[in-house]
Enzyme design. Sequence first.
Site, short mmCIF file in Angstrom:
data_model
loop_
_atom_site.label_atom_id
_atom_site.label_comp_id
_atom_site.label_asym_id
_atom_site.label_seq_id
_atom_site.Cartn_x
_atom_site.Cartn_y
_atom_site.Cartn_z
N HIS A 1 -8.20 1.01 -4.38
CA HIS A 1 -9.17 0.78 -3.31
C HIS A 1 -9.89 2.10 -3.02
CE1 HIS A 1 -9.57 -0.30 1.30
NE2 HIS A 1 -10.74 -0.15 0.71
N MET B 1 -11.60 -6.16 4.83
CA MET B 1 -10.80 -5.24 5.66
C MET B 1 -10.49 -5.91 7.00
SD MET B 1 -10.26 -2.60 3.80
CE MET B 1 -9.30 -1.75 5.04
N ASP C 1 -4.73 3.68 -2.12
CA ASP C 1 -5.86 3.96 -1.24
C ASP C 1 -6.43 5.35 -1.49
OD1 ASP C 1 -6.09 1.60 0.54
OD2 ASP C 1 -4.00 2.08 0.99
N GLY D 1 -1.17 1.64 9.49
CA GLY D 1 -0.51 1.46 10.79
C GLY D 1 -1.39 0.98 11.93
N HIS E 1 -1.03 -1.20 -4.51
CA HIS E 1 -2.32 -0.88 -3.87
C HIS E 1 -2.38 0.63 -3.61
CE1 HIS E 1 -5.89 -1.98 -1.47
NE2 HIS E 1 -5.49 -1.05 -0.61
N MET F 1 -9.19 8.05 -0.51
CA MET F 1 -10.10 8.40 0.59
C MET F 1 -10.64 9.81 0.38
SD MET F 1 -7.99 6.96 3.86
CE MET F 1 -6.97 5.48 3.75
N ASP G 1 -6.66 -6.56 3.91
CA ASP G 1 -6.04 -5.23 3.95
C ASP G 1 -6.14 -4.66 5.36
OD1 ASP G 1 -5.15 -2.65 3.44
OD2 ASP G 1 -6.83 -2.13 2.10
N GLY G 2 -4.97 -4.36 5.93
CA GLY G 2 -4.91 -3.69 7.24
C GLY G 2 -4.13 -4.50 8.26
N GLY G 3 -3.02 -3.92 8.71
CA GLY G 3 -2.23 -4.54 9.78
C GLY G 3 -1.53 -5.82 9.37
N SER H 1 0.84 -1.19 0.00
CA SER H 1 0.00 0.00 0.00
C SER H 1 0.88 1.24 0.00
CB SER H 1 -0.90 0.02 1.24
OG SER H 1 -1.44 1.33 1.39
N MET I 1 -12.24 4.31 -1.09
CA MET I 1 -12.95 4.54 0.18
C MET I 1 -13.64 5.89 0.04
SD MET I 1 -9.93 3.09 2.62
CE MET I 1 -8.76 3.18 1.26
#
Length: 214
Positions: free
Chosen positions: A64, A135, A33, A143, A31, A35, A173-175, A6, A66
Amino acid sequence: MKVAPSMLSCNFALMGEETEKIEKAGADLIHLDVMDGHFVPNLTIGPGIIKALRPYTKLPFDVHLMISDPLSYIDAFADAGADIITFHLEADSDPDETIEKIKSSGILPGIVIKPKTPAEAVFPYLDKVYMVLVMTVEPGFGGQSFMSDMMPKVAAIKEEIRKRSSEVLIEVDGGITADTASVAAKAGADICVSGTGVFKAPDPAKAISYMQSL
Ligand code: DX5
Ligand code: ZN
């Protein structure tokens, strides 16, 4: 698994070079993002920046969205060079219409679900999409900590995909770090997105190849 770093975790002032570097480090996808400060409480990049990045890599752009009204922006992201566009089922646009619009632009469509949305919500779209993105954090920021309680959801979607003999891919996706990537791979994820876990790793190429080995 395939690995989609990402760009949210890269140095935004050097995004072109960072994209080249992460391709050389072995990434499978890039990736991106997007937003809007409305669907999520953060603002990032739009089609202009994605278009400017396009010449820096041959890797597919995994965009992605959002944003509250993805349908209205598909043309702009198609023009920017997106290869895959994922949008949230929780957004305002009609999912079927949005999937059709993405497909008619020659782009692979994907549906994303937030942590509180159940697995079953994506079942009606499984025969229509290329990818389901689950997600593993609340969308909005890089983070954050991986939510391992999303793994039964990944497994349930995987099972439904198997039952239908479908080839839909599951992305998480995430962490995602070396440790959490193996948990996600075991649950059935095919692609992992990783921002902090790749860009802040002492050796991004090593982090990527380890995740690819899972
Ligand atoms: C969060 C984004 C993620 C994020 C992942 O809303 O969708 O792609 O950048 O970042 P890490 O890997 O740091 O959790
Ligand atoms: Zn993302």
